[in-house]
Design an enzyme around this catalytic site. Sequence first.
Site, PDB file in Angstrom:
ATOM      1  CB  ALA A 132      -1.033   0.103   1.280  1.00 47.15           C
ATOM      2  CB  ALA A 137       4.637   6.359   4.834  1.00 50.09           C
ATOM      3  CD  GLN A 138       6.638   2.331  -0.912  1.00 46.07           C
ATOM      4  OE1 GLN A 138       6.165   2.878  -1.882  1.00 46.07           O
ATOM      5  NE2 GLN A 138       7.853   1.458  -1.054  1.00 46.07           N
ATOM      6  CG  ASP A 287      -7.046   9.295   9.305  1.00 45.97           C
ATOM      7  OD1 ASP A 287      -8.011   9.798   8.751  1.00 45.97           O
ATOM      8  OD2 ASP A 287      -6.268   9.083   8.594  1.00 45.97           O
TER       9      ASP A 287
END
Length: 510
Positions: A132, A137-138, A287
């Site tokens: 993802a 970021a990943q 979130d």
Amino acid sequence: MLRALADYGRLMRAGTALVRHDVILPGEYQTRLPLPARLAGRVFRVFGGRATGRPGERLASALEKLGPAYIKLGQFLATRPDVFGADVAQDLSRLKDKLDPFSMDEARQILAEEFGREEAESLFAGLGEPVAAASLAQVHRLETSDGPRAVKILRPGVEVLIYRELRAIRRAARTVERASVESRRLEPVAFTETVASSMEKELDFRLEAGGADQMRAISQDDDWFRVPAIDWDRTAQRVLTMDWVEGIPLTRPEALDQKGLERVALANKITRGFLSHAIGHGVFHADMHEGNILILPDNEVGLVDFGLIGRIGLNERRFLAEILWGFIRRDYQRVAEVHFEAGYVPPNQSVGEFAQALRSIGEPIHGKPAEDVYMGRILLQLMDYTRTFGMRLRPELVLLQKTMVQVEGVARSIDPKHDIWKAAEPIVKGWITQNFGPARAAKLAAGQVREVTDRLKRLPHVMDAFETFLERDRAAELEAARRSGPPWWAWFGLTISLAAIAGLTITQFA
């Protein structure tokens, strides 16, 4: 000077993107604008492209093109329907920050910079391809001897980009607040600082690890959510590693098709878990969109991505609990009083008139089916009265408001008939009973008795010290007394000292 020019250059780039998407003075609002604004809007549309969609959709598209700082700003702006209207706020709430992943070579370079090349090769030997990727970021899957891990790696160079864009956004907010008196009620500078502060913290994964670990400790106590454990040996400023969670994110349709899943219970768990964290602990995942919520077997809910942790103090927790409880019981007078006690409404306004306005919000929702009652709409109506009653919106409640609307949306996507008021009632009632009921009063009284007892135990020492003070230089004072009697300040000091000791003791027993 050069920094200011650079900031305004970035703002001009942002302004150009907004013009091209017909966001500044959009055509849909022409009839509401004065003649000069209508003419300016037409000029903008001449130079802009042929933007399509609603104004909120076009604004979201423009912010996505401007980069991660503006995406996060848009996500926060989605919490301000009082400024942009409900439709625009709803469109902004759909902002996505999914991007193409960066290369494995760049990922390994960051790991080497954070841990040293040899240690990085040892710790992250089983690192897989990214699964993802977002604007900041990943995430990679890492196979270890202790089980799989999720490794989150910050994008190369994103820190410099974010800091520059935030500096420009801060400058814009200061300019707006200086130029517009009306804008000061909405506190653009404080609002922007809230956004900037949260984003800067998101760039340090050590802070996210600390927040995730705290959320895990809370979740282990109340059992609402499952939070993965942090792998501290593989965590640094730009790298975060935690246990891999085998769940299905709510963004995928099959998440709700699992065998044995109970939608009503699942929706209640998400709402009650959030309120339990926010009201009970003053800490919450800020979130909670569908991508950060995983559905696990046995109706369990997993949370990931703790870059945004909300925190509210005891006063704000009390405010939230009493507001919800007041609406549940239809006690609008108490809801109004809480607003005044918290300082959200100026004291020169009428409590009775504000209670009347709250009644116009609360009464229409009672007796309606749960699917027709939305927390977001109630918040919007409440904000509609900010101008009427001169209310100042508090920046510390921005994240809380945003997350409440998010949670309601998620719960409704699971169970369309989810009743957020019914789900909230046991959590709110339990907290109020614990903190304001007889048990809490008895606990406070016991604490006061202990404090008074401790003070009384120290009283002999205080009196001895006071007596020593009075007897100090006694011969000189007696000589002065023989000449002119005690000076006025000696009697004044003695009177004040005795009154203070007596008043302190009487107050504690009162």
